[in-house]
Design an enzyme around this catalytic site. Structure first.
Site, PDB file in Angstrom:
ATOM      1  N   VAL B  36      42.044  29.338  25.472  1.00 19.75           N
ATOM      2  CA  VAL B  36      40.689  29.214  26.026  1.00 19.75           C
ATOM      3  C   VAL B  36      39.638  29.608  24.990  1.00 19.75           C
ATOM      4  O   VAL B  36      38.555  29.023  24.941  1.00 19.75           O
ATOM      5  CB  VAL B  36      40.516  30.109  27.278  1.00 19.75           C
ATOM      6  CG1 VAL B  36      39.166  29.865  27.929  1.00 19.75           C
ATOM      7  CG2 VAL B  36      41.623  29.849  28.280  1.00 19.75           C
ATOM      8  N   ILE B  39      39.930  26.689  21.871  1.00 20.89           N
ATOM      9  CA  ILE B  39      39.685  25.262  22.118  1.00 20.89           C
ATOM     10  C   ILE B  39      38.393  25.122  22.930  1.00 20.89           C
ATOM     11  O   ILE B  39      38.354  25.469  24.112  1.00 20.89           O
ATOM     12  CB  ILE B  39      40.873  24.602  22.853  1.00 20.89           C
ATOM     13  CG1 ILE B  39      42.165  24.823  22.046  1.00 20.89           C
ATOM     14  CG2 ILE B  39      40.606  23.123  23.089  1.00 20.89           C
ATOM     15  CD1 ILE B  39      43.415  24.231  22.666  1.00 20.89           C
ATOM     16  N   MET B  42      38.131  23.721  26.608  1.00 22.54           N
ATOM     17  CA  MET B  42      38.813  24.407  27.716  1.00 22.54           C
ATOM     18  C   MET B  42      37.837  25.409  28.334  1.00 22.54           C
ATOM     19  O   MET B  42      37.463  26.397  27.702  1.00 22.54           O
ATOM     20  CB  MET B  42      40.028  25.129  27.114  1.00 22.54           C
ATOM     21  CG  MET B  42      41.199  25.271  28.029  1.00 22.54           C
ATOM     22  SD  MET B  42      42.593  26.008  27.061  1.00 22.54           S
ATOM     23  CE  MET B  42      43.530  26.692  28.431  1.00 22.54           C
ATOM     24  N   TYR B  80      42.002  19.089  23.801  1.00 22.08           N
ATOM     25  CA  TYR B  80      42.958  20.194  24.000  1.00 22.08           C
ATOM     26  C   TYR B  80      44.360  19.783  23.560  1.00 22.08           C
ATOM     27  O   TYR B  80      45.030  20.485  22.803  1.00 22.08           O
ATOM     28  CB  TYR B  80      42.899  20.579  25.478  1.00 22.08           C
ATOM     29  CG  TYR B  80      44.093  21.236  26.100  1.00 22.08           C
ATOM     30  CD1 TYR B  80      44.256  22.619  26.049  1.00 22.08           C
ATOM     31  CD2 TYR B  80      45.046  20.481  26.805  1.00 22.08           C
ATOM     32  CE1 TYR B  80      45.346  23.229  26.673  1.00 22.08           C
ATOM     33  CE2 TYR B  80      46.127  21.083  27.432  1.00 22.08           C
ATOM     34  CZ  TYR B  80      46.280  22.459  27.354  1.00 22.08           C
ATOM     35  OH  TYR B  80      47.351  23.051  27.970  1.00 22.08           O
ATOM     36  N   HIS B  83      44.665  19.559  19.769  1.00 24.09           N
ATOM     37  CA  HIS B  83      44.323  20.735  18.958  1.00 24.09           C
ATOM     38  C   HIS B  83      45.589  21.339  18.333  1.00 24.09           C
ATOM     39  O   HIS B  83      46.605  21.488  19.006  1.00 24.09           O
ATOM     40  CB  HIS B  83      43.631  21.775  19.850  1.00 24.09           C
ATOM     41  CG  HIS B  83      42.895  22.815  19.080  1.00 24.09           C
ATOM     42  ND1 HIS B  83      43.521  23.834  18.410  1.00 24.09           N
ATOM     43  CD2 HIS B  83      41.567  22.987  18.858  1.00 24.09           C
ATOM     44  CE1 HIS B  83      42.614  24.594  17.820  1.00 24.09           C
ATOM     45  NE2 HIS B  83      41.413  24.106  18.073  1.00 24.09           N
TER      46      HIS B  83
END
Lengths: 114, 114
Positions: B36, B39, B42, B80, B83
């Site tokens: 969280v 990224i 998120m 996400y 990543h």
């Protein structure tokens, strides 16, 4: 950090039958949503349909819909399960679905810096 | 009624392997939660473990944990997924779990009278 009020959530994943028409599915969702108004223990309710294809994720195991409801306690879920209106809804849902998954949990919300 | 900002959610159900120790599970949860912060797409994250036995519901299909994260768009989920930190976490999670289910949806929140 203030301690959050206890919350217990019930997640239902449903795979509607191939022959369930959009109208039959819509009716099942509406009937589920109505339970929020008639079962005092049910605090919140949301639902959605699977959109995994949009993100190229193919791990939804065929489930087509999700329903998530929120309660103050496990007793609240029991009250919901035992409610006569729930029994009526459950029969409707079972008759239109191929499979169901139910997951009960207490969410731990991760504090964000953002 | 004001229109809510678009929200897309990703629900992951995981069944950790029998030989995954509580420490290994805890580590996997911590690593997931860390995403969280790294990224940007998120927005929110929460998790929980299956407590179905408390409500005498036996439909969890063996899944032991749930993770739910929130994004502004499907592109956010793609960001996400793509990543590099997610790739590292994914390998960790895959090595410790027996099975995974991923469900992507846009929640429709039912307005409550209460």
């Amino acid at each position: 950090m203030a301690e959050a009020k206890k919350e217990v959530r019930l997640v239902i994943l449903a795979k509607f039958k191939e022959d369930a028409t959009p109208e039959k599915i819509e009716e099942a969702i509406t009937e589920y949503a109505k339970l929020v108004d008639v079962i005092p223990a049910m605090n919140k309710f949301h639902w959605g349909k699977d959109e995994s294809f949009r993100v190229n994720l193919h791990l939804h195991e065929g489930y087509t819909h999700i329903f998530e409801s929120s309660f103050d306690s496990y007793d609240g879920i029991q009250e919901y399960e035992d409610h006569p209106e729930h029994a009526v809804f459950e029969q409707l849902l079972l008759s239109r679905t191929e499979k169901l998954l139910a997951f009960t949990y207490e969410p731990t919300i991760v504090n964000l810096q953002k």
